[in-house]
Every structure is written in structure tokens, then in C-alpha cells.
Design a protein around this motif. Structure first.
Motif, PDB file in Angstrom:
ATOM      1  N   ALA A  14       0.827  -1.204   0.000  1.00  0.00           N
ATOM      2  CA  ALA A  14       0.000   0.000   0.000  1.00  0.00           C
ATOM      3  C   ALA A  14       0.863   1.256   0.000  1.00  0.00           C
ATOM      4  CB  ALA A  14      -0.933   0.000   1.207  1.00  0.00           C
ATOM      5  N   VAL A  15       1.971   1.218   0.734  1.00  0.00           N
ATOM      6  CA  VAL A  15       2.894   2.357   0.759  1.00  0.00           C
ATOM      7  C   VAL A  15       3.459   2.606  -0.640  1.00  0.00           C
ATOM      8  CG1 VAL A  15       5.123   3.176   1.607  1.00  0.00           C
ATOM      9  CG2 VAL A  15       3.494   2.149   3.197  1.00  0.00           C
ATOM     10  N   LEU A  16       3.911   1.551  -1.299  1.00  0.00           N
ATOM     11  CA  LEU A  16       4.461   1.677  -2.647  1.00  0.00           C
ATOM     12  C   LEU A  16       3.412   2.207  -3.615  1.00  0.00           C
ATOM     13  CD1 LEU A  16       6.592   1.230  -4.852  1.00  0.00           C
ATOM     14  CD2 LEU A  16       5.841  -1.160  -4.983  1.00  0.00           C
ATOM     15  N   GLN A  17       2.215   1.652  -3.555  1.00  0.00           N
ATOM     16  CA  GLN A  17       1.163   2.062  -4.479  1.00  0.00           C
ATOM     17  C   GLN A  17       0.807   3.534  -4.307  1.00  0.00           C
ATOM     18  OE1 GLN A  17      -0.002   0.120  -7.050  1.00  0.00           O
ATOM     19  NE2 GLN A  17      -0.778   2.115  -7.660  1.00  0.00           N
ATOM     20  N   ARG A  18       0.776   3.991  -3.065  1.00  0.00           N
ATOM     21  CA  ARG A  18       0.456   5.404  -2.830  1.00  0.00           C
ATOM     22  C   ARG A  18       1.544   6.310  -3.399  1.00  0.00           C
ATOM     23  NH1 ARG A  18      -1.897   8.288   2.670  1.00  0.00           N
ATOM     24  NH2 ARG A  18      -1.647  10.442   1.955  1.00  0.00           N
ATOM     25  N   LEU A  19       2.800   5.919  -3.237  1.00  0.00           N
ATOM     26  CA  LEU A  19       3.896   6.702  -3.814  1.00  0.00           C
ATOM     27  C   LEU A  19       3.734   6.853  -5.322  1.00  0.00           C
ATOM     28  CD1 LEU A  19       7.165   5.355  -2.104  1.00  0.00           C
ATOM     29  CD2 LEU A  19       6.030   7.535  -1.676  1.00  0.00           C
ATOM     30  N   ILE A  20       3.460   5.735  -5.980  1.00  0.00           N
ATOM     31  CA  ILE A  20       3.329   5.735  -7.437  1.00  0.00           C
ATOM     32  C   ILE A  20       2.127   6.562  -7.881  1.00  0.00           C
ATOM     33  CG2 ILE A  20       2.874   4.282  -9.455  1.00  0.00           C
ATOM     34  CD1 ILE A  20       4.452   2.054  -8.032  1.00  0.00           C
ATOM     35  N   THR A  21       1.002   6.365  -7.217  1.00  0.00           N
ATOM     36  CA  THR A  21      -0.229   7.086  -7.579  1.00  0.00           C
ATOM     37  C   THR A  21      -0.055   8.589  -7.425  1.00  0.00           C
ATOM     38  OG1 THR A  21      -1.601   5.200  -6.917  1.00  0.00           O
ATOM     39  CG2 THR A  21      -2.680   7.344  -7.060  1.00  0.00           C
ATOM     40  N   GLU A  22       0.532   9.002  -6.306  1.00  0.00           N
ATOM     41  CA  GLU A  22       0.708  10.434  -6.074  1.00  0.00           C
ATOM     42  C   GLU A  22       1.693  11.041  -7.069  1.00  0.00           C
ATOM     43  OE1 GLU A  22      -0.362  10.672  -1.302  1.00  0.00           O
ATOM     44  OE2 GLU A  22       1.712  10.934  -1.962  1.00  0.00           O
ATOM     45  N   ALA A  23       2.764  10.325  -7.378  1.00  0.00           N
ATOM     46  CA  ALA A  23       3.755  10.844  -8.329  1.00  0.00           C
ATOM     47  C   ALA A  23       3.145  11.016  -9.715  1.00  0.00           C
ATOM     48  CB  ALA A  23       4.957   9.908  -8.389  1.00  0.00           C
ATOM     49  N   ARG A  24       2.343  10.044 -10.122  1.00  0.00           N
ATOM     50  CA  ARG A  24       1.708  10.134 -11.445  1.00  0.00           C
ATOM     51  C   ARG A  24       0.674  11.249 -11.494  1.00  0.00           C
ATOM     52  NH1 ARG A  24       1.127   3.569 -12.690  1.00  0.00           N
ATOM     53  NH2 ARG A  24       3.380   3.247 -13.053  1.00  0.00           N
ATOM     54  N   GLY A  25       0.163  11.635 -10.346  1.00  0.00           N
ATOM     55  CA  GLY A  25      -0.787  12.742 -10.271  1.00  0.00           C
ATOM     56  C   GLY A  25      -0.112  14.066  -9.956  1.00  0.00           C
ATOM     57  N   ASN A  26       1.230  14.102 -10.045  1.00  0.00           N
ATOM     58  CA  ASN A  26       2.010  15.305  -9.744  1.00  0.00           C
ATOM     59  C   ASN A  26       1.698  15.866  -8.357  1.00  0.00           C
ATOM     60  OD1 ASN A  26       3.511  15.536 -12.208  1.00  0.00           O
ATOM     61  ND2 ASN A  26       1.633  16.203 -13.219  1.00  0.00           N
ATOM     62  N   ARG A  27       1.517  14.956  -7.417  1.00  0.00           N
ATOM     63  CA  ARG A  27       1.282  15.345  -6.029  1.00  0.00           C
ATOM     64  C   ARG A  27       2.525  14.950  -5.224  1.00  0.00           C
ATOM     65  NH1 ARG A  27      -3.281  12.556  -2.155  1.00  0.00           N
ATOM     66  NH2 ARG A  27      -2.665  13.560  -0.199  1.00  0.00           N
ATOM     67  N   PHE A  28       3.243  15.938  -4.754  1.00  0.00           N
ATOM     68  CA  PHE A  28       4.517  15.679  -4.082  1.00  0.00           C
ATOM     69  C   PHE A  28       4.473  16.225  -2.656  1.00  0.00           C
ATOM     70  CE2 PHE A  28       5.581  16.463  -8.662  1.00  0.00           C
ATOM     71  CZ  PHE A  28       5.734  15.122  -9.002  1.00  0.00           C
ATOM     72  N   GLU A  29       4.081  15.366  -1.732  1.00  0.00           N
ATOM     73  CA  GLU A  29       3.956  15.778  -0.334  1.00  0.00           C
ATOM     74  C   GLU A  29       4.867  14.986   0.598  1.00  0.00           C
ATOM     75  OE1 GLU A  29      -0.126  15.443   0.734  1.00  0.00           O
ATOM     76  OE2 GLU A  29      -0.815  16.886  -0.771  1.00  0.00           O
TER      77      GLU A  29
END
Length: 348
Positions: free
Chosen positions: A87-102
Motif C-alpha cells: 500500500a505504501v508503494l502504491q500510494r507513492l506511485i499514484t501520487e507521483a503520477r498525479g504530480n502530487r509531491f507531499e
């Protein structure tokens, strides 16, 4: 027509502006992460004063104790989100693809952070503290660092299993006396794939085929759950728990002990800096803190096998066989299939 062109141009300018902003942020992260001057620590602390704390995604429960100690030392606030490794990995990938960098820092298993490396989400750090770590903790690309070792061991209930009958090797579990007494974690395909290679594929498959056919095995999802079932006596002997699971329960008075059956399989649990970390100076300070002797002692207090050379551990000094994170990714489908067919589907 003119309005349509103006809107398209406006959108293009926004995209170009976003790309330029992201590239600039990445340059700053890279510059700080690779800086090795004598004033490195001072420079990071000064830069961190202008930032807004750090956000950490992690899988380890005990990491919260490291974050508390870090905040106490530097006055830098930490925000955390914890979930399972996938789940941690998937969230990283999803946020990066959505240009969300937090997020600034991610702690995860080596294969998951190796996957994040392949997704080009991570930034290599050049820390002077790497020299204090075991070689297996620092991969050639430098985009993650091992902070502890996840060591798979067996665990047994001391009221249900006597020391005299303990197995010394996996072959011993083919004995009918283990009928109805064995358990295993249901997602340990990486452990199983590496174990088969160490035992020899043909020999390893034959051993486990006989174990399951003769004695049966129960498959449970979650190492903590499986450990709890050993402590309660529902599963007298579990084949795959993390080394700290029985130690933590034993410290609370549970009738449980760990048992290292050779070959002992391990993989690093790792920390990594995000390429687009919004607070890179603070994040690098945290990175250094968790691999420092101070941070490593906090993890050691929770029975984790640390990667610091000056903090010895009997399991780390054993002849450990390490899962290759890159191979674990490449072989995931095959390993999952083999483990599922041989163990999980036949579990009782």
C-alpha cells in the motif's frame, strides 16, 4: 477558434510552469543529497529551518519512536502515514503520477523500495554514515539504505512444543509428529523462492511437498497474527515470523520462543529520500538520524536486527542468505505462483 487556441496555450503554459517547478525542486533535492562538504551538517540544519517539517510514509510501527526522538533532537516536526508495504508503494506511485509531491521519506521493504527506484521516484543520498553499516545495507545505486534486517525465523509455543522435539532443519518437519501443528505466513513468497534456491529447487520442493502432504499446514495472513496464534497455542510451531515478533511477545510473558532454521533468510528494511521531497534538508537529517548509532539503538530496543556494525546481533552474525530485491521483483509472479500452489492452496 481564437478562444480555443488561447485556452490551449494557457493550459500548455501551466504544464510548462509545473514541469519547470518540479525540475527546479528536484535539482535542490539532488544538490543537498549529494553534498559532501565539511559543513554538510551545518548546511542541512540551516536549510531545515526554512522548511515545514517532514512527511514520512512507513510500514514499521516502531518508526514512530524514531520520529519522536528525531523531533526532540532537532525540533523538526514529523507527519506520518503508515500502511502495509504494498500500500505504501502504491500510494507513492499514484501520487507521483498525479504530480502530487507531499512525502519526503519512505520506509519500506527492500523489494518495494527497489520498485520505487525503478519508477524513478527516489534520490540517492551520499551520507558519511554509510561506512558504519553492513555492505548489504547500501546498494550500488544508493537510492535506498537498509536500516534493519527482516529475518525470517520459526517460532514455537513453549507449552506445546518441547525443546527435545524441536526440528534442526526443514527436513525434520516431514516427521508425522508435526501433523496438525504447523503454520506459515500466507504472503512469504520471497522467502520461499529464496529458500528453494538455497535448498536446491528439486530437493526443496520435495521436502515441502512431503511436509504438506504428511502433516498439513495452516496459512495465516500477517506475521503478527501468526505470532499471536503461536503464543496462544493455536499454532504450536510457525515457520515464518519476523525475528522480533516472538521476542516482543516473550518480553510480555507469552510462552513463545524463536527458532532459526538454516538456511536463515533475510532482507533489508529500508529508508529512502523522495526525488521530489518538499523538505529535503529536514528529510536528509532524518535519513542520517535513522542510520546513525543513536537512531539504530532505538530500533534495536524493539528487538530489530539493525544494520549498524557497532551494534552486534547473533542473527546478523549468522550465515544469513539475503533476498535479492531486484530478483524478487523479476521473479514475483513465478514465486507467488509456486508458493500459492505448493503451500497456500493446500493449507488447512
Amino acid at each position: 477558434m481564437q478562444n480555443v487556441l488561447l485556452k490551449a496555450l494557457s493550459r500548455a503554459l501551466v504544464v510548462l510552469g509545473l514541469c519547470g517547478s518540479v525540475a527546479h525542486a528536484q535539482d535542490r533535492v539532488k544538490e543537498l543529497a549529494e553534498y559532501q562538504g565539511a559543513d554538510r551538517q551545518v548546511r542541512l540544519i540551516e536549510a531545515a529551518k526554512k522548511e515545514n517539517g517532514i512527511t514520512v510514509y512507513h510500514a514499521y510501527p516502531a518508526l514512530s519512536n524514531v520520529m519522536t526522538a528525531f523531533t526532540k533532537k532537532y525540533g523538526i516536526k514529523t507527519r506520518a502515514w503508515r500502511a502495509g508495504s504494498e500500500a505504501v508503494l502504491q500510494r507513492l506511485i499514484t501520487e507521483a503520477r498525479g504530480n502530487r509531491f507531499e512525502v519526503d521519506i519512505v520506509q519500506n521493504n527492500a523489494p518495494e523500495n527497489e520498485a520505487a527506484h525503478r519508477e524513478k521516484l527516489l534520490q540517492a543520498v551520499r551520507s558519511p554514515l554509510f561506512a558504519d553499516l553492513i555492505p548489504q545495507a547500501v546498494p550500488a545505486h544508493g537510492e535506498w539504505t537498509g536500516i534493519t534486517l527482516d529475518v525470517w525465523i520459526a517460532a514455537y509455543n513453549t507449552s506445546r512444543v518441547s525443546e527435545e522435539e524441536l526440528p534442526k532443519r526443514y527436513e525434520d518437519l516431514q516427521d508425522p509428529k508435526w501433523k496438525g501443528r504447523l503454520g506459515i505466513e500466507a504472503n512469504n513468497h520471497g522467502w520461499f523462492g529464496t529458500l528453494m534456491a538455497e535448498l536446491g529447487e528439486e530437493r526443496g520442493r520435495e521436502i515441502f511437498k512431503n511436509i504438506v502432504a504428511t502433516n498439513g499446514i495452516s496459512a495465516r495472513k500477517g506475521h503478527s497474527l501468526l505470532t499471536t496464534m503461536v503464543a496462544s497455542g493455536e499454532v504450536p510451531l510457525a515457520l515464518t515470523v519476523y525475528n522480533w515478533n516472538p521476542e516482543q511477545m516473550k518480553s510480555k510473558g507469552a510462552p513463545i520462543k524463536g527458532l532459526a532454521l538454516k538456511p536463515v533468510i533475510a532482507q533489508p528494511s529500508t529508508v529512502a529520500l523522495l526525488k521530489n521531497a518538499p523538505n529535503p534538508a529536514s528529510a536528509i537529517l532524518f535519513y542520517d538520524f535513522i542510520i546513525s548509532e543513536e537512531g539504530q539503538r532505538i530500533l534495536q530496543d524493539f528487538s530489530y536486527v539493525t544494520t549498524h556494525k557497532r551494534l552486534p546481533h547473533p542473527l546478523r552474525d549468522a550465515s544469513l542468505k539475503y533476498i535479492d530485491p531486484a530478483k524478487a521483483i523479476d521473479m514475483q509472479t513465478a514465486w507467488l505462483s509456486n508458493f500459492d500452489e505448493m503451500i497456500v492452496k493446500k493449507a488447512k
